[in-house]
Each structure stands twice: as structure tokens, then as C-alpha cells.
Design a protein around this motif. Structure first.
Motif, short mmCIF file in Angstrom:
data_model
loop_
_atom_site.label_atom_id
_atom_site.label_comp_id
_atom_site.label_asym_id
_atom_site.label_seq_id
_atom_site.Cartn_x
_atom_site.Cartn_y
_atom_site.Cartn_z
N PRO A 1 63.86 22.85 -13.01
CA PRO A 1 63.58 24.06 -13.78
C PRO A 1 62.10 24.41 -13.70
O PRO A 1 61.23 23.51 -13.71
CB PRO A 1 63.98 23.68 -15.20
CG PRO A 1 64.95 22.55 -15.04
CD PRO A 1 64.49 21.80 -13.83
N LEU A 2 61.80 25.68 -13.61
CA LEU A 2 60.41 26.10 -13.54
C LEU A 2 59.64 25.61 -14.76
O LEU A 2 58.47 25.21 -14.64
CB LEU A 2 60.33 27.63 -13.44
CG LEU A 2 58.93 28.24 -13.43
CD1 LEU A 2 58.06 27.65 -12.33
CD2 LEU A 2 59.01 29.76 -13.30
N ARG A 3 60.24 25.63 -15.92
CA ARG A 3 59.56 25.16 -17.12
C ARG A 3 59.16 23.69 -16.98
O ARG A 3 58.10 23.27 -17.44
CB ARG A 3 60.46 25.33 -18.35
CG ARG A 3 60.65 26.78 -18.78
CD ARG A 3 59.33 27.41 -19.17
NE ARG A 3 59.51 28.65 -19.93
CZ ARG A 3 58.58 29.54 -20.14
NH1 ARG A 3 57.36 29.33 -19.65
NH2 ARG A 3 58.81 30.63 -20.83
N ARG A 4 60.01 22.89 -16.33
CA ARG A 4 59.67 21.48 -16.13
C ARG A 4 58.57 21.34 -15.08
O ARG A 4 57.68 20.50 -15.20
CB ARG A 4 60.90 20.69 -15.70
CG ARG A 4 60.64 19.16 -15.67
CD ARG A 4 61.81 18.41 -15.06
NE ARG A 4 63.07 18.72 -15.73
CZ ARG A 4 64.26 18.36 -15.25
NH1 ARG A 4 64.34 17.71 -14.10
NH2 ARG A 4 65.35 18.68 -15.92
N LEU A 5 58.63 22.15 -14.03
CA LEU A 5 57.57 22.13 -13.02
C LEU A 5 56.21 22.39 -13.64
O LEU A 5 55.20 21.79 -13.24
CB LEU A 5 57.86 23.18 -11.94
CG LEU A 5 56.75 23.44 -10.91
CD1 LEU A 5 56.44 22.19 -10.11
CD2 LEU A 5 57.12 24.60 -10.00
#
Length: 247
Positions: free
Chosen positions: A31-35
């Protein structure tokens, strides 16, 4: 590939076929949020930086962002302007695919999007999900984590946006690109906020040259990365600056 976007992926644009995909694509992603979580992004950027030893982290972050933007912006903007197709782009919805070196490969979208209906009445409406829903979150976070100026990152994004409009004008002469040009030529958004994508590129006269030179307004600080020469459209004076030093 998202079937609705298939008409875009011909000739020189064919390599974008597998950049925007759906969640059933088998390639690994996160997920982009995790990246954008500090520990995760630090690990990704450290992995990416291995190919650029003895480099300033800000320069490495800028180069990484350019790979990200050149994957994201062309197919998204072309889908909107050429196919009038709206894509779900909000940061909390997307997954990002990376290669072993941390290079962005593409994006997994939650759904294939839909035809714009009604058609957006102005540029900021058309590109709101890209700019406010995605780019602003990404740029603010990367700038904070790397101490790189947000202006550099917005300029990187705007550079590819402006470049793409030229490509589309040549490839699809009948296309209505007004919203794209409106976006880059408006100093302010519709409610008076500063437009961070305002005129990222200028065209200047150069003595002895018959054509105007395309030049960025803000340097991408690529000179801080070991082993890389300056961009052809660099706005800095012609002088040597050692990577990793202020200049």
C-alpha cells in the motif's frame, strides 16, 4: 492492464500497458500509505541509493521521485485528456509495485475507474484526485522524510506533465488538451491557493540557436547524485558542483 485504457497503449506508449493495473495483478506490491511510513520509505530509498554511492540523500530522493512520476503521470493524464477516463488515485486506495532496487514499476488501483460524467468544467476539477488526493500526500511526506524541498518534487512532477502535453499534441493533434495547459498556466487554484504546478518549464532564447531551449524553473538537484551528469534542461549556471555539497 485496465481494458478501458487499452487504446492508449500503442506505439511509443505501449510500455505503459502494465503500469496501471488492478488488484488481481500477481506482482508483489505494498500500500502506498505503508510505503510512505518512515521506516519503510527509508529502507526503499536506501536500497535504491546503492546504485549511487557517495550521494546526497536529497538528490537520491529527487531521482527516485522522477521514476515515480514518469510512471504515474503520463498514463493518468493521457487517460483523462484523451479518453476522458477518470481513475481512482487517492493515496489510501493505491498499492505500489517496486523492483528489487526500490524502483517504482507501477500501481495497483482499486477499480478500473469510469468515464467522466459530467465532463469537468475546469482543470483543477479534472486533476483534483491526482494532485490533492495523491501527489500532495506523497510530496509532503517525501519532503519531510528526506529534507528535500517540496518545490523540487512538485517541479519534477510538473516537468513530466508539461513534457507529456507536448507528446500528446504531436501524437493526437485533434485532442483537447486545454485543461492540461490551464493547469500549468494558473498561478492559483480556484479558491486562491497557490498552484504548485504553475509553469514548471520555460522556453528561452539561446544565442546561436534557432529554436527555443526548454528549461526547468527549479533544479532537480541531480547534481548531488554521484555518477549522474546534469539534466539537459537544468536551470543552474554552467558550473561544476560536487555531489553532496550545498551549491
Amino acid at each position: 492492464m485496465i481494458p478501458a485504457l487499452a487504446p492508449l497503449f500503442i506505439d511509443d506508449f505501449a510500455h505503459y500497458r502494465d503500469v496501471l493495473v488492478l488488484q488481481d495483478d500477481p506482482r508483489p506490491s505494498l500500500p502506498l500509505r505503508r510505503l510512505l511510513a518512515p521506516d519503510t520509505f527509508d529502507a526503499v530509498l536506501t536500497r535504491f541509493a546503492v546504485q549511487y554511492p557517495d550521494s546526497d540523500r536529497r538528490g537520491v530522493a529527487s531521482v527516485w521521485s522522477k521514476h515515480y512520476f514518469i510512471k504515474l503521470i503520463p498514463p493518468v493524464v493521457a487517460a483523462s485528456l484523451i479518453l476522458n477516463h477518470r481513475l481512482p488515485l487517492r493515496a489510501e486506495q493505491l498499492h505500489v509495485m517496486l523492483d528489487a532496487q526500490g524502483m517504482p514499476l507501477g500501481f495497483k488501483l482499486p477499480d478500473p475507474g469510469q468515464h467522466w460524467a459530467p465532463v469537468p468544467i475546469h482543470a483543477f476539477q479534472r486533476f483534483d484526485e491526482l494532485i490533492e488526493g495523491h501527489l500532495r500526500s506523497l510530496i509532503d511526506t517525501v519532503a519531510t522524510l528526506t529534507r528535500l524541498s517540496p518545490r523540487v518534487l512538485w517541479s519534477n512532477a510538473g516537468n513530466y506533465f508539461e513534457w507529456l502535453l507536448g507528446v500528446l499534441a504531436s501524437a493526437v493533434p485533434q485532442a483537447d488538451l486545454r485543461h492540461g495547459h490551464d493547469l500549468l498556466n494558473a498561478p492559483e487554484r480556484e479558491h486562491g491557493q497557490r498552484n504548485p504546478l504553475y509553469q514548471p518549464v520555460r522556453y528561452i532564447e539561446v544565442a546561436g540557436q534557432a529554436t527555443l531551449k526548454r528549461q526547468r524553473r527549479v533544479c532537480c538537484v541531480r547534481y548531488r547524485v554521484g555518477g549522474l551528469s546534469r539534466c539537459d534542461n537544468c536551470p543552474l549556471p554552467d558550473r561544476r558542483v560536487r555531489p553532496g555539497r550545498d551549491g
